[in-house]
Write a protein that holds these residues in place. Sequence first.
Motif, PDB file in Angstrom:
ATOM      1  N   UNK A   1      24.389  41.646  51.112  1.00 16.80           N
ATOM      2  CA  UNK A   1      24.641  40.417  50.358  1.00 16.80           C
ATOM      3  C   UNK A   1      26.124  40.385  50.012  1.00 16.80           C
ATOM      4  N   UNK A   2      26.837  39.361  50.449  1.00 20.36           N
ATOM      5  CA  UNK A   2      28.261  39.262  50.137  1.00 20.36           C
ATOM      6  C   UNK A   2      28.439  39.008  48.647  1.00 20.36           C
ATOM      7  N   UNK A   3      29.263  39.845  48.007  1.00 15.76           N
ATOM      8  CA  UNK A   3      29.445  39.723  46.560  1.00 15.76           C
ATOM      9  C   UNK A   3      30.880  39.359  46.170  1.00 15.76           C
ATOM     10  N   UNK A   4      31.851  39.623  47.053  1.00 18.38           N
ATOM     11  CA  UNK A   4      33.243  39.260  46.759  1.00 18.38           C
ATOM     12  C   UNK A   4      33.995  38.997  48.057  1.00 18.38           C
ATOM     13  N   UNK A   5      35.065  38.205  47.947  1.00 18.22           N
ATOM     14  CA  UNK A   5      35.919  37.886  49.087  1.00 18.22           C
ATOM     15  C   UNK A   5      37.364  38.105  48.655  1.00 18.22           C
ATOM     16  N   UNK A   6      38.026  39.083  49.246  1.00 22.53           N
ATOM     17  CA  UNK A   6      39.390  39.406  48.847  1.00 22.53           C
ATOM     18  C   UNK A   6      40.388  38.357  49.332  1.00 22.53           C
TER      19      UNK A   6
ATOM     20  N   UNK B   1      33.059  41.932  50.589  1.00 24.09           N
ATOM     21  CA  UNK B   1      32.348  43.120  50.112  1.00 24.09           C
ATOM     22  C   UNK B   1      30.848  42.898  50.218  1.00 24.09           C
ATOM     23  N   UNK B   2      30.169  43.850  50.859  1.00 24.93           N
ATOM     24  CA  UNK B   2      28.715  43.827  50.923  1.00 24.93           C
ATOM     25  C   UNK B   2      28.130  42.885  51.939  1.00 24.93           C
TER      26      UNK B   2
ATOM     27  N   UNK C   1      34.165  42.972  29.315  1.00 29.08           N
ATOM     28  CA  UNK C   1      35.264  41.999  29.249  1.00 29.08           C
ATOM     29  C   UNK C   1      35.753  41.628  30.648  1.00 29.08           C
ATOM     30  N   UNK C   2      34.771  41.280  31.490  1.00 31.43           N
ATOM     31  CA  UNK C   2      34.984  40.606  32.775  1.00 31.43           C
ATOM     32  C   UNK C   2      35.750  41.430  33.815  1.00 31.43           C
ATOM     33  N   UNK C   3      35.385  42.699  33.932  1.00 35.49           N
ATOM     34  CA  UNK C   3      36.101  43.532  34.909  1.00 35.49           C
ATOM     35  C   UNK C   3      35.835  43.084  36.350  1.00 35.49           C
ATOM     36  N   UNK C   4      34.609  42.610  36.642  1.00 36.99           N
ATOM     37  CA  UNK C   4      34.311  42.171  38.006  1.00 36.99           C
ATOM     38  C   UNK C   4      34.883  40.787  38.305  1.00 36.99           C
ATOM     39  N   UNK C   5      35.264  40.057  37.271  1.00 38.44           N
ATOM     40  CA  UNK C   5      35.881  38.743  37.472  1.00 38.44           C
ATOM     41  C   UNK C   5      37.381  38.880  37.689  1.00 38.44           C
ATOM     42  N   UNK C   6      38.067  39.489  36.734  1.00 42.47           N
ATOM     43  CA  UNK C   6      39.529  39.543  36.773  1.00 42.47           C
ATOM     44  C   UNK C   6      40.076  40.474  37.849  1.00 42.47           C
ATOM     45  N   UNK C   7      39.207  41.252  38.477  1.00 37.80           N
ATOM     46  CA  UNK C   7      39.654  42.098  39.592  1.00 37.80           C
ATOM     47  C   UNK C   7      40.099  41.265  40.787  1.00 37.80           C
ATOM     48  N   UNK C   8      39.719  39.990  40.808  1.00 40.26           N
ATOM     49  CA  UNK C   8      40.096  39.131  41.929  1.00 40.26           C
ATOM     50  C   UNK C   8      41.592  39.007  42.129  1.00 40.26           C
ATOM     51  N   UNK C   9      42.372  39.140  41.053  1.00 39.92           N
ATOM     52  CA  UNK C   9      43.829  38.981  41.162  1.00 39.92           C
ATOM     53  C   UNK C   9      44.435  40.086  42.028  1.00 39.92           C
ATOM     54  N   UNK C  10      44.072  41.337  41.758  1.00 39.16           N
ATOM     55  CA  UNK C  10      44.623  42.421  42.573  1.00 39.16           C
ATOM     56  C   UNK C  10      44.040  42.400  43.981  1.00 39.16           C
TER      57      UNK C  10
ATOM     58  N   UNK D   1      40.652  48.363  42.799  1.00 38.88           N
ATOM     59  CA  UNK D   1      40.998  49.517  43.630  1.00 38.88           C
ATOM     60  C   UNK D   1      39.762  50.017  44.370  1.00 38.88           C
ATOM     61  N   UNK D   2      38.604  49.961  43.717  1.00 36.97           N
ATOM     62  CA  UNK D   2      37.363  50.339  44.395  1.00 36.97           C
ATOM     63  C   UNK D   2      37.054  49.378  45.540  1.00 36.97           C
ATOM     64  N   UNK D   3      37.275  48.076  45.329  1.00 36.36           N
ATOM     65  CA  UNK D   3      37.097  47.101  46.412  1.00 36.36           C
ATOM     66  C   UNK D   3      38.057  47.389  47.564  1.00 36.36           C
ATOM     67  N   UNK D   4      39.308  47.676  47.221  1.00 35.85           N
ATOM     68  CA  UNK D   4      40.327  47.937  48.238  1.00 35.85           C
ATOM     69  C   UNK D   4      39.945  49.141  49.089  1.00 35.85           C
ATOM     70  N   UNK D   5      39.617  50.243  48.437  1.00 32.21           N
ATOM     71  CA  UNK D   5      39.315  51.458  49.186  1.00 32.21           C
ATOM     72  C   UNK D   5      37.993  51.342  49.941  1.00 32.21           C
ATOM     73  N   UNK D   6      37.030  50.625  49.373  1.00 35.05           N
ATOM     74  CA  UNK D   6      35.784  50.397  50.093  1.00 35.05           C
ATOM     75  C   UNK D   6      36.009  49.589  51.360  1.00 35.05           C
ATOM     76  N   UNK D   7      36.852  48.565  51.253  1.00 31.65           N
ATOM     77  CA  UNK D   7      37.177  47.745  52.420  1.00 31.65           C
ATOM     78  C   UNK D   7      37.960  48.541  53.453  1.00 31.65           C
ATOM     79  N   UNK D   8      38.873  49.387  52.991  1.00 29.59           N
ATOM     80  CA  UNK D   8      39.644  50.205  53.926  1.00 29.59           C
ATOM     81  C   UNK D   8      38.779  51.275  54.588  1.00 29.59           C
ATOM     82  N   UNK D   9      37.745  51.756  53.894  1.00 33.50           N
ATOM     83  CA  UNK D   9      36.801  52.670  54.537  1.00 33.50           C
ATOM     84  C   UNK D   9      36.059  51.951  55.657  1.00 33.50           C
TER      85      UNK D   9
END
Length: 328
Positions: free
Chosen positions: A103-108, A98-99, A141-150, A77-85
């Motif tokens: 430095x690019x750190x994630x790709x939705x 993201x970023x 427990x891998x919050x930055x990994x499994x966030x990729x699904x949403x 949700x933080x990625x989503x709202x950051x991207x929408x900002x």
Amino acid sequence: MINSNDYKIGRIMVGASDDDVRYVHEADNLPYYHIGSVNGISMVTIDVIGHEITHALVKKTAGLIYQYESGALNESIADIMGTMLERYMLPNNWNWTLGEDAVTIRDMRTPEIYSQPSRFEGPGWESPGNCPFPFLGNDYCWVHTNSGVMNKWFHLVSTGGTFNGQNVNAIGPHAAQQIVYWALANYLQSQSTYSDARWSTMAAARDIYGECSNEHRAVIAAWNAVNVISPVCPGSGGRIAAEQIENSAESIMKVYPNPATDFVTIQLFDPITTVDLQLYDMTGKVIKAWNTKESTITFATKGLVPGIYTLKAQTPKGIYTHKVIINQ
């Protein structure tokens, strides 16, 4: 210090010398955002700042605990709202990463590029069952990994396309963002899982756009595409009953007239039990609230902005919601 309508949003501290980008809370409970660097490159970008500020929003709304699946939802949700900002601030120069301005750190669009899964329990998914104790060393427990699904779900529901054998019709980023925010403000809870996120966004889409609307169908199809399996709407090869999304409000109350122009009457069928009623606007703000055993409540719509509202009833039997449309 940043202030909005005299509400303290928090402090943003910028530093380029340490690998640290995070949201924390100070001792005085004031939100605090540390935007540091990655590999010596400052991460002061619009989407990253929006991401960190969203963590404070999540804490004030659903309070998603920062571990396991609830933590992954928090991150997404933080990625989503950051991207929408970024989309709002740079309408002609935003994207789904993201970023990237540092430095690019994630790709939705393609989470696998940065070692995230696109499908629930699919390749790259880290099973919370293999993580008995969440701490910083295992990324809670891998919050930055499994966030990729949403993240993938949000990209699909926004832009449409075919993924994992499932066709998804695009509803656009604005509508998708509305649905996520409504789910965050009204349905998600502290220990919500991906199954709860599916349920919550389906309910939000139905609240805002109507049952089996194009938006509602797209939300369902996108969850199916990322392996969070959902029922389908009537007329599309299956069924989805109201009670599968939320408790049927019609079983405990009647709301009329709806749409309403001058007043709204709420008739409760079980007035012996105390009922907490709250009326929310589209931003998730509580407009009116009652705690009552009365069988009938009537309120004037004067002063209310025309639009879609949600009436939430909390009873010992469960939580019920009902869409209310105000026309003036």
